[in-house]
Design a protein around this motif. Structure first.
Motif, PDB file in Angstrom:
ATOM      1  N   ASN A 124       3.136  -1.666  10.602  1.00 52.31           N
ATOM      2  CA  ASN A 124       4.365  -0.964  11.026  1.00 52.31           C
ATOM      3  C   ASN A 124       4.758  -1.093  12.173  1.00 52.31           C
ATOM      4  O   ASN A 124       4.583  -1.368  13.030  1.00 52.31           O
ATOM      5  CB  ASN A 124       3.183  -0.238  12.087  1.00 52.31           C
ATOM      6  CG  ASN A 124       3.559   1.275  12.740  1.00 52.31           C
ATOM      7  OD1 ASN A 124       4.251   1.748  12.199  1.00 52.31           O
ATOM      8  ND2 ASN A 124       2.600   2.274  13.228  1.00 52.31           N
ATOM      9  N   PRO A 125       6.473  -1.404  11.252  1.00 53.89           N
ATOM     10  CA  PRO A 125       7.177  -1.874  12.526  1.00 53.89           C
ATOM     11  C   PRO A 125       8.017  -1.656  13.548  1.00 53.89           C
ATOM     12  O   PRO A 125       7.514  -1.769  14.592  1.00 53.89           O
ATOM     13  CB  PRO A 125       8.584  -1.585  11.909  1.00 53.89           C
ATOM     14  CG  PRO A 125       8.161  -1.659   9.792  1.00 53.89           C
ATOM     15  CD  PRO A 125       6.862  -0.779   9.998  1.00 53.89           C
ATOM     16  N   SER A 126       7.388  -0.245  13.851  1.00 49.08           N
ATOM     17  CA  SER A 126       7.623   0.859  14.669  1.00 49.08           C
ATOM     18  C   SER A 126       7.113   0.457  16.231  1.00 49.08           C
ATOM     19  O   SER A 126       6.933   0.659  17.471  1.00 49.08           O
ATOM     20  CB  SER A 126       7.713   2.366  14.563  1.00 49.08           C
ATOM     21  OG  SER A 126       6.337   2.820  14.248  1.00 49.08           O
ATOM     22  N   GLY A 127       5.732   0.151  16.040  1.00 50.60           N
ATOM     23  CA  GLY A 127       4.994  -0.170  16.525  1.00 50.60           C
ATOM     24  C   GLY A 127       4.183   1.267  17.192  1.00 50.60           C
ATOM     25  O   GLY A 127       3.106   0.619  18.060  1.00 50.60           O
ATOM     26  N   ASP A 128       4.113   1.898  16.679  1.00 48.16           N
ATOM     27  CA  ASP A 128       4.092   3.003  17.832  1.00 48.16           C
ATOM     28  C   ASP A 128       2.094   3.259  17.588  1.00 48.16           C
ATOM     29  O   ASP A 128       1.660   4.527  17.936  1.00 48.16           O
ATOM     30  CB  ASP A 128       4.545   4.923  17.524  1.00 48.16           C
ATOM     31  CG  ASP A 128       4.467   4.987  16.109  1.00 48.16           C
ATOM     32  OD1 ASP A 128       3.607   4.617  15.339  1.00 48.16           O
ATOM     33  OD2 ASP A 128       5.239   5.646  15.549  1.00 48.16           O
ATOM     34  N   ARG A 165       1.281  -1.281  -0.173  1.00 53.77           N
ATOM     35  CA  ARG A 165      -0.079   0.347  -0.018  1.00 53.77           C
ATOM     36  C   ARG A 165       1.175   1.084   0.052  1.00 53.77           C
ATOM     37  O   ARG A 165       0.650   2.190  -0.666  1.00 53.77           O
ATOM     38  CB  ARG A 165      -1.037   0.157   1.246  1.00 53.77           C
ATOM     39  CG  ARG A 165      -1.850  -0.877   0.640  1.00 53.77           C
ATOM     40  CD  ARG A 165      -2.578  -1.629   1.572  1.00 53.77           C
ATOM     41  NE  ARG A 165      -4.175  -2.553   1.619  1.00 53.77           N
ATOM     42  CZ  ARG A 165      -4.359  -3.073   2.947  1.00 53.77           C
ATOM     43  NH1 ARG A 165      -4.377  -2.509   3.973  1.00 53.77           N
ATOM     44  NH2 ARG A 165      -6.043  -3.779   2.326  1.00 53.77           N
ATOM     45  N   CYS A 166       1.716   1.974   1.335  1.00 56.32           N
ATOM     46  CA  CYS A 166       2.998   2.401   1.584  1.00 56.32           C
ATOM     47  C   CYS A 166       3.761   2.273   0.096  1.00 56.32           C
ATOM     48  O   CYS A 166       4.245   3.623  -0.667  1.00 56.32           O
ATOM     49  CB  CYS A 166       3.623   2.779   2.023  1.00 56.32           C
ATOM     50  SG  CYS A 166       2.340   3.017   3.745  1.00 56.32           S
ATOM     51  N   GLY A 206      -0.337   5.290  11.470  1.00 53.06           N
ATOM     52  CA  GLY A 206      -0.393   4.514  10.018  1.00 53.06           C
ATOM     53  C   GLY A 206      -0.399   5.208   8.885  1.00 53.06           C
ATOM     54  O   GLY A 206      -0.685   5.509   7.700  1.00 53.06           O
ATOM     55  N   VAL A 207       1.003   5.916   9.234  1.00 53.22           N
ATOM     56  CA  VAL A 207       1.922   7.262   8.230  1.00 53.22           C
ATOM     57  C   VAL A 207       3.009   5.798   7.541  1.00 53.22           C
ATOM     58  O   VAL A 207       3.674   5.881   8.064  1.00 53.22           O
ATOM     59  CB  VAL A 207       1.831   7.904   9.354  1.00 53.22           C
ATOM     60  CG1 VAL A 207       2.879   8.732   7.996  1.00 53.22           C
ATOM     61  CG2 VAL A 207       0.992   9.187   9.374  1.00 53.22           C
ATOM     62  N   CYS A 208       2.596   6.307   6.359  1.00 55.77           N
ATOM     63  CA  CYS A 208       3.970   5.922   5.767  1.00 55.77           C
ATOM     64  C   CYS A 208       5.022   5.685   5.977  1.00 55.77           C
ATOM     65  O   CYS A 208       5.218   6.814   6.343  1.00 55.77           O
ATOM     66  CB  CYS A 208       3.241   5.656   3.798  1.00 55.77           C
ATOM     67  SG  CYS A 208       2.417   5.216   3.168  1.00 55.77           S
TER      68      CYS A 208
END
Length: 151
Positions: A134-138, A85-86, A141-143
């Protein structure tokens, strides 16, 4: 006896792991689920025409019609592999830049700078509530490419 069992278990594990690595291209510098999104592997990048229109309208501060928002969100949700998607949004953004002949730091459209359009496009998954990895897990939902200057 247990040494034999451990040996055969490790041998079986290595055989399976090697087979999977070859299958999924682990020797490549671009391996992982996102590599399935590479047009060089036959993946067809989505045009995201609704998102293209939405990003242009948002960037210049115009109201986005509900139908345009709905089309964009549906087109993004229709991309089955959420890892793509990104990447597809990024491709759409690059095509807008090419179409308009945009260079770094220039206005894409009157009242809309390139950096603003990039951040607007990167936030589309969040606006549409369409999941992306989202690998950062924060929870954002931003590319990820929005954080890089040359993305």
């Amino acid at each position: 006896m247990w040494m034999k069992t451990v040996f055969w278990g490790l041998l079986l594990f290595m055989l399976v792991a090697t087979t999977m690595a070859v299958e999924y291209g682990a020797r490549s510098h671009n391996s992982g689920p996102w590599s399935w999104c590479d047009p060089a592997t036959g993946y067809k990048v989505s045009a995201l025409t609704g998102c293209r229109a939405m990003v242009k309208l948002q960037c210049v501060g115009s109201q986005v019609p509900e139908a345009v928002l709905r089309d964009c969100c549906q087109q993004l949700a229709d991309i089955n592999n959420e890892w793509c998607r990104c990447g597809d949004l990024s491709s759409t953004l690059r095509s807008v830049y090419q179409e308009l002949g945009v260079r770094e730091g220039k206005e894409v459209l009157p009242g809309c700078r390139k950096e603003v359009m990039k951040l607007t496009a990167a936030s589309v998954p969040e606006v549409c509530k369409v999941p992306i990895p989202n690998p950062s897990g924060d929870g954002a939902g931003v590319c990820y490419w929005a954080a890089y200057p040359d993305a």
